[in-house]
Design an enzyme around this catalytic site. Structure first.
Site, PDB file in Angstrom:
ATOM      1  N   LYS A  89     -90.692  34.952   3.351  1.00  0.00           N
ATOM      2  CA  LYS A  89     -90.129  33.749   2.719  1.00  0.00           C
ATOM      3  C   LYS A  89     -89.294  32.870   3.647  1.00  0.00           C
ATOM      4  O   LYS A  89     -88.566  31.988   3.183  1.00  0.00           O
ATOM      5  CB  LYS A  89     -89.309  34.100   1.459  1.00  0.00           C
ATOM      6  N   HIS A 146     -95.201  40.121   9.115  1.00  0.00           N
ATOM      7  CA  HIS A 146     -93.828  40.300   8.647  1.00  0.00           C
ATOM      8  C   HIS A 146     -93.239  41.607   9.185  1.00  0.00           C
ATOM      9  O   HIS A 146     -92.171  42.028   8.750  1.00  0.00           O
ATOM     10  CB  HIS A 146     -93.776  40.351   7.112  1.00  0.00           C
ATOM     11  N   SER A 201     -85.923  33.120  -2.767  1.00  0.00           N
ATOM     12  CA  SER A 201     -87.349  32.839  -2.625  1.00  0.00           C
ATOM     13  C   SER A 201     -88.175  34.118  -2.796  1.00  0.00           C
ATOM     14  O   SER A 201     -89.231  34.112  -3.435  1.00  0.00           O
ATOM     15  CB  SER A 201     -87.599  32.199  -1.252  1.00  0.00           C
TER      16      SER A 201
HETATM   17  P1  A3P Z   1     -88.915  28.456  -1.697  1.00  0.00           P
HETATM   18  O1  A3P Z   1     -89.343  29.626  -2.510  1.00  0.00           O
HETATM   19  O2  A3P Z   1     -87.427  28.457  -1.463  1.00  0.00           O
HETATM   20  O3  A3P Z   1     -89.389  27.145  -2.222  1.00  0.00           O
HETATM   21  P2  A3P Z   1     -93.262  31.908   3.404  1.00  0.00           P
HETATM   22  O4  A3P Z   1     -94.335  30.963   3.787  1.00  0.00           O
HETATM   23  O5  A3P Z   1     -92.622  32.611   4.557  1.00  0.00           O
HETATM   24  O6  A3P Z   1     -93.694  32.834   2.311  1.00  0.00           O
HETATM   25  O7  A3P Z   1     -92.062  31.020   2.815  1.00  0.00           O
HETATM   26  C1  A3P Z   1     -92.202  30.341   1.601  1.00  0.00           C
HETATM   27  C2  A3P Z   1     -91.020  29.416   1.423  1.00  0.00           C
HETATM   28  O8  A3P Z   1     -91.163  28.316   2.332  1.00  0.00           O
HETATM   29  C3  A3P Z   1     -90.942  28.839   0.029  1.00  0.00           C
HETATM   30  O9  A3P Z   1     -89.542  28.616  -0.224  1.00  0.00           O
HETATM   31  C4  A3P Z   1     -91.715  27.550   0.219  1.00  0.00           C
HETATM   32  O10 A3P Z   1     -91.476  26.572  -0.757  1.00  0.00           O
HETATM   33  C5  A3P Z   1     -91.188  27.119   1.573  1.00  0.00           C
HETATM   34  N1  A3P Z   1     -92.045  26.131   2.224  1.00  0.00           N
HETATM   35  C6  A3P Z   1     -93.365  26.207   2.479  1.00  0.00           C
HETATM   36  N2  A3P Z   1     -93.821  25.073   3.037  1.00  0.00           N
HETATM   37  C7  A3P Z   1     -92.752  24.236   3.134  1.00  0.00           C
HETATM   38  C8  A3P Z   1     -92.577  22.905   3.615  1.00  0.00           C
HETATM   39  N3  A3P Z   1     -93.594  22.198   4.092  1.00  0.00           N
HETATM   40  N4  A3P Z   1     -91.331  22.381   3.561  1.00  0.00           N
HETATM   41  C9  A3P Z   1     -90.300  23.084   3.070  1.00  0.00           C
HETATM   42  N5  A3P Z   1     -90.407  24.336   2.601  1.00  0.00           N
HETATM   43  C10 A3P Z   1     -91.618  24.920   2.628  1.00  0.00           C
END
Ligand code: A3P
Length: 293
Positions: free
Chosen positions: A47, A107, A137
């Site tokens: 996340k 991860h 998240s």
């Molecule tokens: P949130 O749950 O806080 O919205 P991962 O890809 O490591 O699983 O992380 C997911 C998190 O990154 C989520 O956070 C998601 O919304 C956020 N995320 C993904 N793409 C994004 C972007 N272009 N800009 C901002 N946040 C982004």
């Protein structure tokens, strides 16, 4: 349907780290992965913005051509350790990647990364995100994604987060041991989600500098536009809408994409307890995270 999906896993101790079968079943094969010198490993605690940085790198290297436009990001950038029944294994997808460089997501805590990445001196991009927003998240991700154990209620989940009872273990250990790795392994670029939020252009420039890329103004513009939160949320390539294990009606994968959403989840007393525990766990750490911007 629900019936055909593999069951939610349970956590167990795996060499001192909480893990589930979906990330340990293929262990021998993962450990013997043959990395190449030009591979790029995108490493994060879950996340932290893995998908965001993966798409940035994918676009910087390959653009969005017609023949790629139907290939979802999880196939362009395979998740090395994932092994879910009746789904392709991440390690096999990585082996079969036709691109050069190969972009590979993990991860894994640093001590579990297949040795060949270090031996081949592959480049590594590590993304870190502040603990409170990571916890929030991860909680919502657990609700919507059956690959994760049942997250329980928020207060219970937060206690587990503080104790490192999460898939891939303790956030505190993950961010710190990867930071330590950077001190001895020069091919590692350590970056922060909060910096990407604040100034994605600058962070993309730093990435290009690390990778030795010099995109044209038009290429940069395309990347910047494609990787905004709203565009990635609408984009079938990046929003995980094709993944059956995720129920996006519970919580969308592209959920909020902000710094400081923890304030909508932590009670005052949860925050006090978290802060005290945080200071204690991070007292020897050089890392400074921002919880708000
Ligand atoms: P949130 O749950 O806080 O919205 P991962 O890809 O490591 O699983 O992380 C997911 C998190 O990154 C989520 O956070 C998601 O919304 C956020 N995320 C993904 N793409 C994004 C972007 N272009 N800009 C901002 N946040 C982004």
């Amino acid at each position: 349907t629900e019936m055909e999906l593999p069951p939610r896993p349970t956590l167990f101790d795996f060499h001192g780290v909480s893990m589930t079968k979906y990330f340990t079943d293929n262990w021998e094969n993962i450990q013997s992965f043959k990395a190449r010198p030009d591979d790029i490993l995108i490493a994060t605690y879950p996340k932290a913005g893995t998908t965001w940085v993966s798409y940035i790198l994918d676009l910087l290297y390959f653009g969005e051509t017609d023949c790629r436009s139907s290939v979802p990001l999880q196939e362009r950038v395979p998740f090395l350790e994932i092994s879910v029944p009746s789904r392709p294994k991440g390690k096999d997808l990585a082996d079969q990647l036709p691109t050069a460089p190969r972009l590979i997501k993990t991860h894994l805590p640093v001590q579990f990364v297949p040795k060949s990445f270090w031996e081949q001196r592959s480049r590594v991009v590590y993304v870190a995100r502040n603990a409170k927003d990571s916890a929030v998240s991860y909680f919502h991700f657990g609700r919507m994604n059956r690959v994760q154990p049942e997250p329980g209620d928020w207060s219970c989940f937060l206690q587990n987060f503080m104790q490192g009872k999460m898939v891939f273990g303790s956030w505190y250990e993950h961010v710190n041991t990867w930071w330590d790795q950077k001190q001895t392994y020069s091919n590692l670029h350590y970056m922060f989600y909060e910096d990407l939020i604040e100034d994605s252009g600058q962070e993309i420039s730093r990435l290009c500098c690390f990778l030795g890329l010099s995109p044209t103004a038009e290429q940069r513009e395309l990347v910047q536009t494609k990787v905004t939160f709203d565009n990635m949320k609408q984009n079938k390539i990046t929003n995980f809408s094709t993944v059956p294990m995720m129920n996006q009606s519970i919580s969308p994968f592209m959920r909020k994409g902000r710094v400081g959403d923890w304030k909508n989840h932590f009670t005052v007393s949860q925050n006090e307890q978290f802060e005290e525990d945080y200071q204690n766990k991070m007292k020897n750490s050089a890392l400074v995270f921002r919880n708000e911007i």
